[in-house]
Design an enzyme around this catalytic site. Structure first.
Site, short mmCIF file in Angstrom:
data_model
loop_
_atom_site.label_atom_id
_atom_site.label_comp_id
_atom_site.label_asym_id
_atom_site.label_seq_id
_atom_site.Cartn_x
_atom_site.Cartn_y
_atom_site.Cartn_z
CE LYS A 200 -3.91 -2.12 2.43
NZ LYS A 200 -4.73 -2.12 3.68
N GLY B 48 -0.94 0.93 6.79
CA GLY B 48 -1.17 -0.15 7.73
C GLY B 48 -2.13 -1.18 7.18
CG ASP B 49 -3.63 -5.08 5.54
OD1 ASP B 49 -4.40 -4.58 4.70
OD2 ASP B 49 -3.75 -6.25 5.96
CB SER B 50 -5.52 -4.92 10.92
OG SER B 50 -4.88 -3.76 11.38
#
Length: 226
Positions: A55, A82-84
């Site tokens: 990203k 960010g990625d979760s």
């Protein structure tokens, strides 16, 4: 002040930054997350880091190629992505996107311990001479860092009627693991072991560490000091 770009459309990530004194410019990466997930062979935790890096790099490419008009003319710029994902029994549980999938997820995780992983990527762009344009300046990538954080989450056990009411809000459709602690779903989480900001999608201590590691002064990112 160093301008900050948030490579995410997540309201929670934006709120975390604004609450910390940073008013980010939002540029959505439009990365095909499912394509990355399909070809990934590492752990669920590592996948979140790869997604956040993808990203960040997608947004960086757009900024370098054609800076949006709302990017201020500054010597430097920070990009945060960010990625979760929620991990349960070694499997990634992302955004369910439907009522049927939400019911399926909750049938598995209710009353169980899970792990919420958030991958963070921070990049520093600086001005550099643009040889093509005869000495004008343009932004270029100077440094990029990634790190993940993990918080254990004990999921509660809502009654069938409570779960249906939660599904009717549509809140769980677009959040990792089919729940979020800063909304309706917060009442259905029994315990956290770790940084609660990780569960919300952006750990400020991790982001600060990455920013500092690139030689920047964290307060220089603040758009206000109140």
């Amino acid at each position: 002040m160093i301008p900050v770009v948030l490579a995410s459309q997540s309201p929670a990530r934006r709120q975390i930054l604004t609450g910390a004194g940073i008013d980010p410019i939002i540029i959505v990466s439009e990365v095909d997350e499912r394509a990355i997930e399909a070809g990934f062979t590492g752990t669920v935790a590592d996948l979140t880091t790869s997604l956040s890096a993808a990203k960040a790099r997608a947004v960086i490419e757009r900024i370098v190629a054609d800076p949006p008009p709302d990017i201020p003319d500054n010597d430097s710029l920070v990009v945060i992505a960010g990625d979760s994902l929620l991990e349960f029994e070694g499997r990634a549980i992302g955004k369910p996107e439907s009522a049927e999938r939400t019911r399926s997820v909750w049938s598995e995780i209710a009353g169980r311990w899970t792990q919420l992983h958030t991958g963070h990527t921070v990049a520093l762009l600086t001005q550099a001479p643009d040889r093509v344009n005869g000495g004008d300046t343009s932004l270029e990538l100077r440094a990029i860092r990634s790190r993940r954080s993990t918080t254990s989450v004990l999921i509660g056990s809502p009654s069938p009627n409570e779960l249906e009411a939660y599904i009717a809000t549509e809140e769980p459709f677009q959040v990792a693991g089919a729940l979020t602690i800063d909304g309706f779903g917060g009442a259905f989480v029994d315990r956290l072991d770790g940084d609660h900001l990780t569960v919300l999608g952006l750990s400020l201590p991790v982001v600060r560490a990455l920013v500092t590691d690139m030689g920047l002064f964290w307060p220089d990112l603040w758009s206000r000091a109140d």
